[in-house]
Design an enzyme around this catalytic site. Structure first.
Site, PDB file in Angstrom:
ATOM      1  N   LYS A  79      45.439  47.694  35.500  1.00  0.00           N
ATOM      2  CA  LYS A  79      45.023  46.928  36.675  1.00  0.00           C
ATOM      3  C   LYS A  79      45.055  45.478  36.229  1.00  0.00           C
ATOM      4  CE  LYS A  79      42.199  44.879  38.628  1.00  0.00           C
ATOM      5  NZ  LYS A  79      42.347  43.452  38.938  1.00  0.00           N
TER       6      LYS A  79
ATOM      7  N   GLY B  75      37.104  40.910  29.893  1.00  0.00           N
ATOM      8  CA  GLY B  75      36.682  40.029  30.982  1.00  0.00           C
ATOM      9  C   GLY B  75      35.260  39.544  30.754  1.00  0.00           C
TER      10      GLY B  75
ATOM     11  N   GLU C  27      35.666  43.946  25.704  1.00  0.00           N
ATOM     12  CA  GLU C  27      35.923  42.664  25.041  1.00  0.00           C
ATOM     13  C   GLU C  27      35.491  41.603  26.039  1.00  0.00           C
ATOM     14  OE1 GLU C  27      37.158  39.464  24.321  1.00  0.00           O
ATOM     15  OE2 GLU C  27      39.283  40.036  24.143  1.00  0.00           O
TER      16      GLU C  27
ATOM     17  N   CYS D 162      39.224  34.040  25.157  1.00  0.00           N
ATOM     18  CA  CYS D 162      37.952  34.717  24.824  1.00  0.00           C
ATOM     19  C   CYS D 162      37.469  34.236  23.464  1.00  0.00           C
ATOM     20  CB  CYS D 162      38.131  36.221  24.756  1.00  0.00           C
ATOM     21  SG  CYS D 162      39.038  36.889  26.128  1.00  0.00           S
TER      22      CYS D 162
ATOM     23  N   GLU E 196      29.467  30.684  28.151  1.00  0.00           N
ATOM     24  CA  GLU E 196      30.914  30.520  28.023  1.00  0.00           C
ATOM     25  C   GLU E 196      31.444  29.684  29.190  1.00  0.00           C
ATOM     26  OE1 GLU E 196      33.244  34.155  28.433  1.00  0.00           O
ATOM     27  OE2 GLU E 196      34.548  33.478  26.817  1.00  0.00           O
TER      28      GLU E 196
HETATM   29  P1  ADP Z   1      36.874  36.598  36.088  1.00  0.00           P
HETATM   30  O1  ADP Z   1      35.661  36.434  36.963  1.00  0.00           O
HETATM   31  O2  ADP Z   1      37.066  35.503  35.156  1.00  0.00           O
HETATM   32  O3  ADP Z   1      38.130  36.956  36.838  1.00  0.00           O
HETATM   33  P2  ADP Z   1      36.285  39.318  35.511  1.00  0.00           P
HETATM   34  O4  ADP Z   1      35.588  39.890  34.337  1.00  0.00           O
HETATM   35  O5  ADP Z   1      35.600  39.479  36.819  1.00  0.00           O
HETATM   36  O6  ADP Z   1      36.538  37.828  35.149  1.00  0.00           O
HETATM   37  O7  ADP Z   1      37.733  39.916  35.642  1.00  0.00           O
HETATM   38  C1  ADP Z   1      38.465  40.538  34.617  1.00  0.00           C
HETATM   39  C2  ADP Z   1      39.230  41.712  35.203  1.00  0.00           C
HETATM   40  O8  ADP Z   1      38.268  42.636  35.727  1.00  0.00           O
HETATM   41  C3  ADP Z   1      40.164  41.376  36.360  1.00  0.00           C
HETATM   42  O9  ADP Z   1      41.306  42.203  36.300  1.00  0.00           O
HETATM   43  C4  ADP Z   1      39.335  41.744  37.572  1.00  0.00           C
HETATM   44  O10 ADP Z   1      40.113  42.057  38.702  1.00  0.00           O
HETATM   45  C5  ADP Z   1      38.619  42.969  37.059  1.00  0.00           C
HETATM   46  N1  ADP Z   1      37.381  43.330  37.764  1.00  0.00           N
HETATM   47  C6  ADP Z   1      36.523  42.524  38.425  1.00  0.00           C
HETATM   48  N2  ADP Z   1      35.492  43.236  38.940  1.00  0.00           N
HETATM   49  C7  ADP Z   1      35.704  44.526  38.611  1.00  0.00           C
HETATM   50  C8  ADP Z   1      35.001  45.762  38.841  1.00  0.00           C
HETATM   51  N3  ADP Z   1      33.858  45.797  39.528  1.00  0.00           N
HETATM   52  N4  ADP Z   1      35.503  46.898  38.339  1.00  0.00           N
HETATM   53  C9  ADP Z   1      36.657  46.890  37.621  1.00  0.00           C
HETATM   54  N5  ADP Z   1      37.371  45.773  37.376  1.00  0.00           N
HETATM   55  C10 ADP Z   1      36.907  44.604  37.856  1.00  0.00           C
END
Ligand code: ADP
Length: 485
Positions: free
Chosen positions: A181, A234, A256, A290, A390
């Site tokens: 994803k 993320g 991570e 990161c 961060e």
């Molecule tokens: P940012 O806010 O900097 O985009 P995120 O940690 O929210 O950082 O995003 C990292 C990844 O996690 C992206 O691919 C995002 O689409 C995905 N993501 C965000 N929310 C969810 C969730 N509830 N479940 C699974 N994946 C998610």
């Protein structure tokens, strides 16, 4: 070929079971060029029904074609993929720079890293083996190493292609199948990788891509009961949500979650090397890393010289489009730009001293786009939010330490613990720092990570290790077997 012609060639559908298709409900989302703010392409949004199909395909492949193939043959496919990635380096790096905004030289580096991941794990596929266990003369004991099954990979927008490869290359090497994803901001290169892997001979269903928003597509994928492991890169907040959701169906997770990594410079350090390391540590990819070295902790005797050198260098860094290989590109999105600006502005209001930068920038000759000045902030309060949280942008904080012990205390002073660096000529001080620092990886007299070395965090930076042979463990499980003879 013009860039727009190149973009037209890129598939923007969902990739499931070796085929491309639009979303079942036909939805798409735009992805933007951060250098200009213009729409680059519209990409399918995988619905819950599409995610279910992807998991089903991955489940069939993990029990079928991928499992039946000889390990050496699986290795050859991964090795072939590495060759195709190198062959297509220009195209991949161009698209990565367009979609993420990062300078072309960095995208080229990411593509090379991607090829290395495939090469490295290709060589490991036929060396994954168990043990023989000593149970006495009348018994035979052994362990059998098995793939975990279907793995989900939730990818961030800062290293779209390289992070995808970091997760899926060891997963596939271990015999798992993968569903990726990508981040909604940067979905294009994970989709391009599908064509590459197909050309390399990967059977259908082994690699699948389901683009879409995290809270919807990502959340559905993580919650799917047939997903055995989730690799998430993320934010801490989203990591928590992912871990809780995986817990519902007892899936394992690798998290991570970023950091606030210290770069410590002691008085006896090689100043040139420390300055070079510190600039690279915070300004690579406009600080959206990161493992960025976002906190400089410098011993008092060398502090003035270090700050003067950094300030001068930072003030001279020019911005521009990633495609033009500018010294610094834009940040990834408008949201990111306002987040960075907001955090620095609040720090300034609390009395944090801005040594250089501290503002958004409009590069000459460019309309639109999201740029932020290389920024250095001097922070005397070790508990200030700008030292603890961060930023994920080109913002370095500086803390002055009385001595090596104080430097260590400051370095350990956040909830994070991803990487840490120390610059010193004193081997004892360096090794004590290595021993006592709360971090997953330590750099001594440099700031550079490599794919062969395990990477991951402690504390809120997460757990589980990626890279190196350690990564194979995340995607494998051990079956204990005993035989009475
Ligand atoms: P940012 O806010 O900097 O985009 P995120 O940690 O929210 O950082 O995003 C990292 C990844 O996690 C992206 O691919 C995002 O689409 C995905 N993501 C965000 N929310 C969810 C969730 N509830 N479940 C699974 N994946 C998610």
């Amino acid at each position: 070929m013009t860039i727009h012609a190149k973009l037209k060639e890129i598939r923007t559908d969902i990739y499931i079971d070796g085929s491309w298709r639009p979303a079942k409900d036909g939805r798409t989302l735009p992805t933007f060029d951060p250098a200009t703010g213009q729409e680059l392409a519209r990409v399918a949004v995988a619905s819950a029904a599409d995610v279910a199909d992807a998991v089903d395909a991955a489940r069939r492949a993990v029990k079928g074609a991928w499992r039946r193939m000889l390990p050496a043959e699986r290795g050859r496919i991964l090795m072939k993929a590495a060759g195709i990635i190198r062959r297509d380096s220009t195209k991949l790096s161009t698209v990565e720079s367009l979609d993420s905004g990062k300078p072309l030289r960095e995208s080229k580096g990411d593509v090379e890293t991607t090829a290395r991941y495939f090469e490295y794990y290709a060589g490991a596929v036929d060396k994954i083996q168990g043990d023989s266990l000593p149970l006495g003369i009348d018994n035979v004991g052994m362990t059998v190493v098995e793939p975990l099954g279907v793995t989900a990979h939730i990818i961030p927008w800062n290293y779209p292609l390289a992070t995808t490869a970091r997760g899926i290359a060891p997963a596939l090497a271990a015999g798992c199948t993968a569903i990726v994803k990508p981040a909604e901001e940067t979905p294009l290169t994970a989709l391009m990788l599908a064509e590459i892997l197909e050309e390399a001979g990967l059977p259908p269903g082994v690699y699948n891509v389901v683009p879409g928003p995290g809270e919807e597509t990502g959340a559905t994928l993580v919650a799917h009961p047939d997903v055995a492991h989730v690799t998430f890169t993320g934010s801490v907040e989203t990591g928590r949500i992912v871990m809780k959701s995986a817990a519902d169906h007892i899936a394992s997770v690798t998290l991570e979650l970023g950091g606030k990594s210290p770069l410590v410079v002691l008085d006896d350090a090689d100043l040139d090397a420390a300055v070079e390391g510190a600039l690279k540590a915070i300004y690579t990819n406009a600080g959206q890393v990161c493992a960025a070295g976002s906190r400089l902790v410098v011993e008092q005797g060398i502090a003035e010289a270090m700050m003067a050198r950094l300030r001068q260098a930072a003030a001279g860094i020019k911005h521009g489009r990633g495609l033009d290989d500018a010294p610094m590109g834009p940040v990834a999105s408008e949201v990111q730009l306002s987040r960075i600006s907001g955090m620095v502005e609040s720090a300034r209001k609390r009395g944090v001293e801005v040594l250089v930068g501290g503002n958004a920038v409009k590069p000459e000759g460019l309309e639109g786009g999201w740029y932020y000045a290389p920024t250095i902030l001097k922070c005397d309060d070790a508990n200030d939010a700008i030292v603890k949280d961060e930023v994920f942008g080109p913002v370095l904080t500086v803390q002055v330490a009385r001595d090596a012990d104080h430097a260590l205390e400051l370095a350990n002073g956040t909830d994070f613990g991803l990487v840490a660096a120390i610059y010193t000529a004193d081997i004892t001080k360096a090794m004590r720092f290595m021993r006592d620092i709360e971090a997953g990886q330590v750099f001594i007299n440099h700031f550079f990570s490599s794919i062969e070395v395990p990477f991951g965090g402690v504390k809120h930076s997460g757990f589980g290790r990626e890279r190196g042979l350690e990564a194979l463990r995340a995607y494998s499980r051990v079956k204990g077997v005993t035989v009475r003879i």
